[in-house]
Write a protein that holds these residues in place. Sequence first.
Motif, PDB file in Angstrom:
ATOM      1  N   ASN A  86       0.839  -1.195   0.000  1.00 32.45           N
ATOM      2  CA  ASN A  86       0.000   0.000   0.000  1.00 32.45           C
ATOM      3  C   ASN A  86       0.878   1.251   0.000  1.00 32.45           C
ATOM      4  OD1 ASN A  86      -2.504  -1.591   0.520  1.00 32.45           O
ATOM      5  ND2 ASN A  86      -1.455  -2.029   2.439  1.00 32.45           N
ATOM      6  N   LEU A  87       0.751   2.068  -1.041  1.00 35.54           N
ATOM      7  CA  LEU A  87       1.556   3.282  -1.168  1.00 35.54           C
ATOM      8  C   LEU A  87       0.815   4.466  -0.565  1.00 35.54           C
ATOM      9  CD1 LEU A  87       4.004   4.854  -2.239  1.00 35.54           C
ATOM     10  CD2 LEU A  87       2.812   5.043  -4.437  1.00 35.54           C
ATOM     11  N   LEU A  88       1.451   5.113   0.424  1.00 33.22           N
ATOM     12  CA  LEU A  88       0.912   6.324   1.040  1.00 33.22           C
ATOM     13  C   LEU A  88       1.988   7.396   0.987  1.00 33.22           C
ATOM     14  CD1 LEU A  88      -0.157   3.654   2.963  1.00 33.22           C
ATOM     15  CD2 LEU A  88      -1.759   5.466   3.536  1.00 33.22           C
ATOM     16  N   GLN A  89       1.818   8.473   1.764  1.00 30.13           N
ATOM     17  CA  GLN A  89       2.822   9.527   1.767  1.00 30.13           C
ATOM     18  C   GLN A  89       2.838  10.228   3.120  1.00 30.13           C
ATOM     19  OE1 GLN A  89       1.865  12.932  -0.756  1.00 30.13           O
ATOM     20  NE2 GLN A  89      -0.287  12.314  -0.799  1.00 30.13           N
ATOM     21  N   THR A  90       3.967  10.877   3.402  1.00 27.76           N
ATOM     22  CA  THR A  90       4.063  11.677   4.620  1.00 27.76           C
ATOM     23  C   THR A  90       3.426  13.043   4.367  1.00 27.76           C
ATOM     24  OG1 THR A  90       6.169  12.734   4.070  1.00 27.76           O
ATOM     25  CG2 THR A  90       6.272  10.547   5.092  1.00 27.76           C
ATOM     26  N   LEU A  91       3.357  13.852   5.415  1.00 26.72           N
ATOM     27  CA  LEU A  91       2.824  15.209   5.269  1.00 26.72           C
ATOM     28  C   LEU A  91       3.679  16.052   4.329  1.00 26.72           C
ATOM     29  CD1 LEU A  91       1.833  16.015   8.967  1.00 26.72           C
ATOM     30  CD2 LEU A  91       0.283  15.554   7.056  1.00 26.72           C
ATOM     31  N   GLU A  92       4.939  15.623   4.122  1.00 24.39           N
ATOM     32  CA  GLU A  92       5.838  16.341   3.217  1.00 24.39           C
ATOM     33  C   GLU A  92       5.943  15.655   1.858  1.00 24.39           C
ATOM     34  OE1 GLU A  92       9.306  16.371   5.727  1.00 24.39           O
ATOM     35  OE2 GLU A  92       8.835  18.377   6.483  1.00 24.39           O
ATOM     36  N   ASN A  93       5.007  14.756   1.585  1.00 22.93           N
ATOM     37  CA  ASN A  93       4.905  14.090   0.280  1.00 22.93           C
ATOM     38  C   ASN A  93       6.018  13.096  -0.007  1.00 22.93           C
ATOM     39  OD1 ASN A  93       4.041  17.354  -0.537  1.00 22.93           O
ATOM     40  ND2 ASN A  93       2.511  15.732  -0.490  1.00 22.93           N
ATOM     41  N   THR A  94       6.679  12.610   1.028  1.00 21.47           N
ATOM     42  CA  THR A  94       7.647  11.525   0.853  1.00 21.47           C
ATOM     43  C   THR A  94       6.881  10.212   0.737  1.00 21.47           C
ATOM     44  OG1 THR A  94       9.294  12.687   2.178  1.00 21.47           O
ATOM     45  CG2 THR A  94       9.619  10.324   1.863  1.00 21.47           C
ATOM     46  N   PRO A  95       7.168   9.374  -0.257  1.00 23.14           N
ATOM     47  CA  PRO A  95       6.439   8.116  -0.388  1.00 23.14           C
ATOM     48  C   PRO A  95       6.707   7.190   0.795  1.00 23.14           C
ATOM     49  CG  PRO A  95       8.290   8.182  -1.912  1.00 23.14           C
ATOM     50  CD  PRO A  95       8.164   9.550  -1.340  1.00 23.14           C
ATOM     51  N   ALA A  96       5.678   6.494   1.225  1.00 25.22           N
ATOM     52  CA  ALA A  96       5.800   5.555   2.339  1.00 25.22           C
ATOM     53  C   ALA A  96       4.892   4.355   2.067  1.00 25.22           C
ATOM     54  CB  ALA A  96       5.411   6.224   3.659  1.00 25.22           C
ATOM     55  N   PHE A  97       5.446   3.168   2.216  1.00 25.83           N
ATOM     56  CA  PHE A  97       4.654   1.947   2.087  1.00 25.83           C
ATOM     57  C   PHE A  97       4.234   1.475   3.476  1.00 25.83           C
ATOM     58  CE2 PHE A  97       7.028   1.522  -1.964  1.00 25.83           C
ATOM     59  CZ  PHE A  97       5.952   1.293  -2.819  1.00 25.83           C
ATOM     60  N   ILE A  98       3.007   0.980   3.594  1.00 23.59           N
ATOM     61  CA  ILE A  98       2.545   0.314   4.806  1.00 23.59           C
ATOM     62  C   ILE A  98       1.943  -1.017   4.367  1.00 23.59           C
ATOM     63  CG2 ILE A  98       0.872   0.345   6.692  1.00 23.59           C
ATOM     64  CD1 ILE A  98       1.245   3.306   6.938  1.00 23.59           C
ATOM     65  N   HIS A  99       2.562  -2.105   4.810  1.00 19.84           N
ATOM     66  CA  HIS A  99       2.114  -3.408   4.338  1.00 19.84           C
ATOM     67  C   HIS A  99       2.453  -4.489   5.346  1.00 19.84           C
ATOM     68  CE1 HIS A  99       2.055  -6.675   0.996  1.00 19.84           C
ATOM     69  NE2 HIS A  99       0.820  -6.375   1.359  1.00 19.84           N
ATOM     70  N   ALA A 100       1.451  -5.203   5.806  1.00 19.11           N
ATOM     71  CA  ALA A 100       1.543  -6.307   6.772  1.00 19.11           C
ATOM     72  C   ALA A 100       1.747  -5.766   8.185  1.00 19.11           C
ATOM     73  CB  ALA A 100       2.641  -7.305   6.411  1.00 19.11           C
ATOM     74  N   GLY A 101       1.410  -6.604   9.171  1.00 19.31           N
ATOM     75  CA  GLY A 101       1.502  -6.136  10.554  1.00 19.31           C
ATOM     76  C   GLY A 101       1.649  -7.231  11.581  1.00 19.31           C
TER      77      GLY A 101
END
Length: 464
Positions: A155-170
Amino acid sequence: GAAGGGYAQVVPFEDINLHLTGDGHAVSIAHDLLSAFVDNTLYHGNPLDLDPFSITWTRVVDVNDRALRKITVGLGGKENGVPRETGFDITAASEVMAILALVNGDDERSALKDLRAKLGRIVVGTTRSGKPVTADDLKCAGAMTVLMKDAIKPNLLQTLENTPAFIHAGPFGNIAHGNNSILEDKVALKLNDYVITEAGFGSDLGMEKFFDIKCRYSGLVPNAAVMVTTIRALKMHGGVGKIVAGKPLPDELLRENLPALEKGAANLVKHIENAKLYGVPVVVAVNHFPSDTDREVALIEQIARDAGAEGAYLSDVFAKGGAGAISLAEAVAHACNQPSKFKFLYQDDLPIKEKIERIVRQIYGGEGVDYLPAAEQKIKAYTERGYDKLPICMAKTHLSLSHDEKLKGRPRGFRVPIRDIRASVGAGFLYPLCGEMRTMPGLGSVPAGAKMDIDSEGNIVGLF
């Protein structure tokens, strides 16, 4: 929540902490489908001769509900199934979640193939003669793979400063391997020069499992380790103040106390030593709080360097965003260019007990291991089945380097009791239980959900 805070957030915060893309639901339903197949085979004459007393496969739900830890199913007459005792775990404790994070492949087709193979190897129990019964034996793994088909996509998301961040599995770091997915790392590495990945809790849990389990299966080698600490946490390890979840911090943790900080820093030193055992450079990140003093920060910087770290650098991202971690980022980039001689703590062919002993002695700093009868029986059975070649995923408290949450700082002279060992054959590891480990949490006296609501404008309130 798990999305950060202040100016250091991944967004959208609400979606991340509620449903996001539904990966967690896919894990739950795939897991519980196998649970239904288990009880269904018992109901329909038990053609596999599955021993009901050997079944280790529970059900899962993503709600803290202690009343479900132990339950009885199949009550109410023959039409409702075969009565037996079972229970619920939290979804993050599911082997399906661990599998999701360890799926490997270079494209979607190969990843799905690996997912299917791993799900098929899940062991739910044994026959009356002691033969393992798998999800493939129950002819359920194919349907589980169908349910997980989209969940393997990061899952591709982003920080408040538009840096890409993935969140996947937990998967939890104290009862599973505590790391994001291999697929997520592989995608990120194709798209970026630097990839920073989180391993749950400390070097004794998430980091050790990242190196010895995830790196073993992914084939990826880290360039550096970043050890995150706080001044107040180290003072707590030095014997000052008692931290209680949900309550304000004690005043003594907010006042300068160099002796307590120096004493508690023994905990940080051990974590640095642990990372260096694997042959990688270490950078210490000090999450900054307004109560931290210059003298306290300077002391940690000196202790970190003396312990062999590349240095200790303030991280003020909560208040300043990316601008609050420029020096830290530069230090990490520099560390990544240093020679890395990465090595595993143990090799696959070591016996189960020797792997466990190596983790306890070298990572926790313990004197040895005591095995209860149930653990001894499992070690014998798993060795006979060939599971002894699997890596070890220790299940223990995250509140101490040891198995005992009361032992703060850098405990010494302790022995770790192993009360049982369970096999996650699909995920590919054995997990010894160090003392009492809860795989289904309970709610507190004032659950966080009691503060949440929808306001008159339709906005979610109380989630932060």
